[in-house]
Scaffold this motif. Structure first.
Motif, short mmCIF file in Angstrom:
data_model
loop_
_atom_site.label_atom_id
_atom_site.label_comp_id
_atom_site.label_asym_id
_atom_site.label_seq_id
_atom_site.Cartn_x
_atom_site.Cartn_y
_atom_site.Cartn_z
N GLY A 179 0.82 -1.27 -0.13
CA GLY A 179 -0.01 -0.03 0.13
C GLY A 179 0.78 1.30 0.05
O GLY A 179 0.35 2.35 0.04
N LEU A 180 2.21 0.99 -0.14
CA LEU A 180 3.03 2.38 -0.08
C LEU A 180 3.17 2.96 -1.63
O LEU A 180 2.50 2.38 -2.59
N ARG A 181 3.11 4.27 -1.62
CA ARG A 181 3.25 5.06 -2.87
C ARG A 181 4.23 4.71 -3.86
O ARG A 181 4.21 4.90 -5.00
N GLY A 182 5.59 4.54 -3.20
CA GLY A 182 6.71 4.07 -4.25
C GLY A 182 7.25 5.54 -4.96
O GLY A 182 7.00 6.47 -4.36
N GLY A 183 7.61 5.13 -5.95
CA GLY A 183 8.20 6.41 -6.92
C GLY A 183 9.47 6.32 -7.10
O GLY A 183 10.07 5.24 -6.92
N HIS A 184 9.95 7.20 -8.02
CA HIS A 184 11.41 7.14 -8.64
C HIS A 184 12.36 7.67 -7.39
O HIS A 184 12.01 8.60 -6.77
N SER A 185 13.47 7.21 -7.24
CA SER A 185 14.13 7.29 -6.25
C SER A 185 14.95 8.65 -6.58
O SER A 185 15.83 9.23 -5.66
N GLY A 186 15.05 9.12 -7.72
CA GLY A 186 15.71 10.41 -7.96
C GLY A 186 14.51 11.45 -7.76
O GLY A 186 15.13 12.61 -6.82
N SER A 187 13.37 11.48 -8.51
CA SER A 187 12.67 12.68 -8.24
C SER A 187 11.81 12.82 -7.26
O SER A 187 11.18 13.81 -6.84
#
Length: 190
Positions: A10-18
């Motif tokens: 259920g976590l949002r995650g995302g790109h580790s740079g932006s």
């Protein structure tokens, strides 16, 4: 013991740079915290561990399979509920859908890590740096140095992690790599 399948999701995650500066939860790191929390209260054996899809993506989900003595099953389920409430509170603004599923698969005999190896894996997940390490002193809102514990896999004969390190200052990037190497080698890894 009783075999349990645990899914932290259920976590949002995302790109580790932006999106590393959004302080989103990392499922791999949170799974390490959960395993440590369980181990402080009851004994368990670790059979399976997996999280993340790419080293440059903040992991949204992690899974574990553990064995718990049948006498500790009720307490174990209570620990899962307590930990879920704790991280839901910590991340209440950022991660509104964080959930931990725990499924009792019944009595089982499984291959598991030795106690020492389990301790090393949990230690690594509890101590490895993750996320923003330094903001730029020159440019507002610019992350200067960060890292992401993107992938973890427990295989039959090894535990592997893939970590993405970023920095606009190359000496900080290499220093962070040295820190990870030193931490890993200290517990017997490569």
């Amino acid at each position: 013991g009783s075999k349990y399948n645990i899914v932290l999701c259920g976590l949002r995650g995302g790109h580790s740079g932006s999106e590393i500066d959004k302080y989103r939860g990392n499922a791999n790191i949170l799974m390490g915290r959960l395993l440590h929390f369980i181990g402080k209260n009851i004994n368990f054996d670790l059979c399976y561990l997996k999280g993340g899809l790419q080293d440059n993506a903040i992991p949204r989900e992690a899974q574990a399979e553990i064995l718990v003595h049948e006498k500790d099953a009720y307490e174990f389920e209570e620990l899962i509920s307590r930990f879920e409430a704790t991280i839901q509170n910590e991340f209440r603004i950022i991660e509104k859908n964080i959930t931990i599923y725990c499924e009792d698969k019944g009595p089982s005999t499984e291959r598991a890590l030795t106690a020492k190896t389990k301790e090393r894996v949990v230690f690594l997940l509890m101590t490895i740096p993750d996320g923003v390490q330094k903001m730029s002193p020159e440019t507002d809102s610019l992350v200067q140095t960060s890292l992401n514990a993107g992938i973890m896999r427990l295989r039959e004969n090894s535990f592997n992690m893939q970590i993405c390190i970023r920095s606009s200052v190359s000496s900080e990037k290499y220093a962070l790599g040295d820190k990870l190497k030193y931490l890993t080698e200290t517990i017997g890894g490569t």
